[in-house]
Design an enzyme around this catalytic site. Structure first.
Site, PDB file in Angstrom:
ATOM      1  N   LYS A  75       0.843  -1.195   0.000  1.00 10.11           N
ATOM      2  CA  LYS A  75       0.000   0.000   0.000  1.00 10.11           C
ATOM      3  C   LYS A  75       0.872   1.237   0.000  1.00 10.11           C
ATOM      4  O   LYS A  75       1.861   1.315   0.741  1.00 10.11           O
ATOM      5  CB  LYS A  75      -0.889   0.011   1.255  1.00 10.11           C
ATOM      6  CG  LYS A  75      -2.052   0.991   1.202  1.00 10.11           C
ATOM      7  CD  LYS A  75      -3.174   0.461   0.339  1.00 10.11           C
ATOM      8  CE  LYS A  75      -4.466   1.244   0.577  1.00 10.11           C
ATOM      9  NZ  LYS A  75      -5.562   0.756  -0.317  1.00 10.11           N
TER      10      LYS A  75
ATOM     11  N   THR B 102      -4.676  -4.721   1.338  1.00 11.57           N
ATOM     12  CA  THR B 102      -3.905  -3.482   1.461  1.00 11.57           C
ATOM     13  C   THR B 102      -4.649  -2.440   2.281  1.00 11.57           C
ATOM     14  O   THR B 102      -4.029  -1.596   2.931  1.00 11.57           O
ATOM     15  CB  THR B 102      -3.539  -2.924   0.073  1.00 11.57           C
ATOM     16  OG1 THR B 102      -4.731  -2.571  -0.640  1.00 11.57           O
ATOM     17  CG2 THR B 102      -2.743  -3.937  -0.728  1.00 11.57           C
TER      18      THR B 102
END
Length: 325
Positions: A20, A80
């Site tokens: 992420k 994520t």
């Protein structure tokens, strides 16, 4: 002779990670960074950390993730979005004073939580917030509750933590400051280079020099970069001030020589570092008018054409030792 790679898993040969980016963290009233080493090139002495602002990126690594790529099996996938929430939640638990320390803290929390993760790489760019200045009857004073952002250069940090047999190992750790834009209107030159049928650039013995500069550094002891002992922590603000001071002091014959001198000064001030490296771009203006009779030394410039030169270089303590011999 048997190949050493033969006993390694297939995933050791491939690139495989996911994560992420742009996880923006704004922690208020974090622990102040105080007690740092003073250096003559900088008046910087502390960070209040009333706002600790960071843009974090996280990447997870491990053989367990292979089936998610090859078979679409998400049974071991940490979403994520969950990574983002994990980072934000632990920002409230962090008791340190630096971004480097925060990356190390959250990385270890990830490995503690998810046993199938083999390694985690985290990087961050810090947003320095400066308190506004108020004019009062007794003079100027800083506000302790109103801040402004807008500084171009930003501290950075990257670290990778691996799962070892008995403990976690730091595979790599680097701090830095990026996007310094420095222009010197005189006191730089460039001459003596190869001249052949491809050369159109004229030599110059006193030119303006405009550079974009990223500076990175590594510690002999990785833990020194976390800020737990502030006397061993190297502040990006002080590195920036060293770069500005050398740019002012040195009449450089090239950008290469300039960044070498900056690197030597940084290592002299901070012997706890094992390497200082640079990424520099030459953005020197194009001259339009070389002389303005009515204004003495005045000239007129414009931005350069799109192709630009760049340099990459690292300086180590061995460079200092060699020059002392």
């Amino acid at each position: 002779m048997e190949s050493k790679m033969a006993n390694k898993p297939a995933t050791a040969k491939r690139t495989m990670y996911y994560g992420k980016g742009d996880v923006f963290v704004y922690r208020t009233y974090a622990k102040p960074l105080e007690g740092i080493k003073n250096i003559p090139e900088s008046s910087f002495s502390c960070r209040s950390n009333i706002i600790l602002g960071m843009d974090i990126q996280v990447s997870l690594k491990g053989e367990a993730f292979l089936s998610s790529f090859t078979e679409g099996d998400n049974s071991l996938i940490v979403a994520t979005d969950s990574m983002k929430n994990f980072i934000l939640y632990h920002a409230g638990e962090y008791e340190g004073a630096t971004m480097e320390g925060f990356l190390a803290f959250v990385s270890e929390k990830f490995l503690n939580k998810y046993s199938h993760i083999q390694a985690i790489e985290m990087s961050g760019r810090q947003f320095p917030f400066k308190e506004i200045t108020l004019e009062t009857e007794s003079g100027s004073e800083g506000s302790n509750k109103v801040f402004k952002e807008g500084i171009l250069e930003k501290p950075t940090a990257t670290m990778e933590l691996e799962r070892g047999d008995a403990e976690y190992n730091v595979a790599s750790q680097q701090s830095g400051i990026e996007e310094l834009h420095l222009v010197k209107v005189k006191g730089s030159s460039f001459h003596g280079y190869i001249k052949d049928e491809f050369t159109t650039l004229p030599e110059t013995y006193d030119r303006p020099l405009f550079i974009y500069l990223n500076i990175y550094w590594k510690y002999h002891v990785e833990g020194d970069g976390y800020g737990d002992d502030p006397t061993k922590y190297v502040c990006a603000e002080q590195v920036k001030d060293i770069a500005q001071t050398i740019f002012h002091q040195v009449d450089s014959p090239s950008i290469q020589k300039l960044i070498y001198e900056i690197g030597k000064r940084i290592l002299t001030r901070f012997p706890q570092l094992k390497e200082v490296s640079f990424e520099s771009n030459n953005r020197t203006w194009e001259t339009i008018l070389d002389e303005i009779p009515s204004s003495g030394e005045g000239k007129v410039f414009t931005d350069p054409r799109p192709p630009y030169g760049f340099q990459g270089f690292s300086v180590t303590p061995e460079d200092l030792e060699r020059e002392e011999d």
